[in-house]
Design a protein around this motif. Structure first.
Motif, PDB file in Angstrom:
ATOM      1  N   GLU A 191      44.430  38.617  83.765  1.00  0.00           N
ATOM      2  CA  GLU A 191      45.244  39.022  82.618  1.00  0.00           C
ATOM      3  C   GLU A 191      44.570  40.170  81.860  1.00  0.00           C
ATOM      4  OE1 GLU A 191      48.179  38.318  82.471  1.00  0.00           O
ATOM      5  OE2 GLU A 191      48.639  36.202  82.391  1.00  0.00           O
ATOM      6  N   ASN A 247      45.062  43.310  83.765  1.00  0.00           N
ATOM      7  CA  ASN A 247      46.425  43.810  83.567  1.00  0.00           C
ATOM      8  C   ASN A 247      46.542  44.573  82.252  1.00  0.00           C
ATOM      9  OD1 ASN A 247      47.544  42.840  85.956  1.00  0.00           O
ATOM     10  ND2 ASN A 247      48.026  40.856  85.065  1.00  0.00           N
ATOM     11  N   THR A 262      50.559  34.195  75.624  1.00  0.00           N
ATOM     12  CA  THR A 262      51.513  35.302  75.542  1.00  0.00           C
ATOM     13  C   THR A 262      51.146  36.373  74.517  1.00  0.00           C
ATOM     14  OG1 THR A 262      52.843  34.062  73.944  1.00  0.00           O
ATOM     15  CG2 THR A 262      53.451  33.851  76.293  1.00  0.00           C
ATOM     16  N   TYR A 300      49.339  42.881  71.810  1.00  0.00           N
ATOM     17  CA  TYR A 300      50.218  42.788  72.971  1.00  0.00           C
ATOM     18  C   TYR A 300      51.027  41.501  72.923  1.00  0.00           C
ATOM     19  CZ  TYR A 300      46.662  46.043  74.678  1.00  0.00           C
ATOM     20  OH  TYR A 300      45.776  47.092  74.801  1.00  0.00           O
ATOM     21  N   LYS A 357      53.400  39.102  75.782  1.00  0.00           N
ATOM     22  CA  LYS A 357      53.843  38.912  77.164  1.00  0.00           C
ATOM     23  C   LYS A 357      55.304  38.477  77.109  1.00  0.00           C
ATOM     24  CE  LYS A 357      51.984  37.243  81.462  1.00  0.00           C
ATOM     25  NZ  LYS A 357      50.981  36.349  82.074  1.00  0.00           N
ATOM     26  N   GLU A 410      55.602  39.895  81.591  1.00  0.00           N
ATOM     27  CA  GLU A 410      55.008  41.239  81.611  1.00  0.00           C
ATOM     28  C   GLU A 410      54.413  41.580  80.248  1.00  0.00           C
ATOM     29  OE1 GLU A 410      56.350  45.803  82.748  1.00  0.00           O
ATOM     30  OE2 GLU A 410      57.743  44.155  83.071  1.00  0.00           O
ATOM     31  N   TRP A 411      53.171  42.091  80.256  1.00  0.00           N
ATOM     32  CA  TRP A 411      52.511  42.490  79.015  1.00  0.00           C
ATOM     33  C   TRP A 411      53.115  43.783  78.484  1.00  0.00           C
ATOM     34  CZ3 TRP A 411      49.718  39.282  76.346  1.00  0.00           C
ATOM     35  CH2 TRP A 411      49.011  38.261  76.988  1.00  0.00           C
TER      36      TRP A 411
END
Length: 160
Positions: free
Chosen positions: A20, A23, A105, A135, A137, A141-142
């Motif tokens: 993560e 990403n 998230t 951020y 999620k 998707e971030w």
């Protein structure tokens, strides 16, 4: 085996967290590349709809203009960047990430930045400082929810 070696046990959760974080690091790489190359559709896809941007000291159109930049909304931000960077040479060196997952998230990061922006009419802007991002999620998707740039040093040269 040395007496200073330690046994390290990596769990599946540790690996997932590292993936993560990787990403999230990739998002910042794409942020710089898409902005510098003018790939606005790909750039737009990096942000949440309610994205908020703030720079305490950014490039200015004139020596009398405020250096503070504040934009709310993904479309407003991407449109402003597209206009700002039209015909401009922009180079961003972004490094030394501090990325923290705050939940499954949400995440935050702090990055060191050096940016160089050269415009044919205004002049050059060089800035050193940090970008702090939040951020979210969404649908697996971030996305970048907010970005705040602070500067520790700025050099501006105005065109004649």
């Amino acid at each position: 085996m040395s007496s200073t070696s330690a046994n390290v046990h990596t769990t599946p959760a540790d690996i997932e967290e590292l993936l993560e974080i990787e990403n999230l690091r990739g998002i910042m790489a794409r942020y710089a590349r898409f902005g510098e190359t003018g790939d606005w559709a790909s750039f737009r896809a990096l942000f949440t709809e309610d994205f908020v941007y703030r720079a305490d000291a950014g490039p200015r159109a004139s020596a009398d203009a405020s250096p503070v930049i504040a934009v709310e909304g993904r479309d407003a931000f991407v449109g402003a960047m597209e206009t700002l960077l039209d015909g401009v040479v922009a180079v961003h060196q972004i490094a030394l990430p501090e990325v923290t997952l705050t939940s499954a998230t949400t995440a935050r990061s702090v990055w060191a930045i050096h940016d160089y922006i050269k415009t044919p009419k205004v002049g050059t802007f060089k800035g050193w400082g940090h970008i702090t991002q939040q951020y979210a999620k969404i649908d697996g998707e971030w996305k970048i929810r907010s970005s705040h740039t602070t500067r520790t040093l700025i050099e501006e040269e105005w065109a004649s």
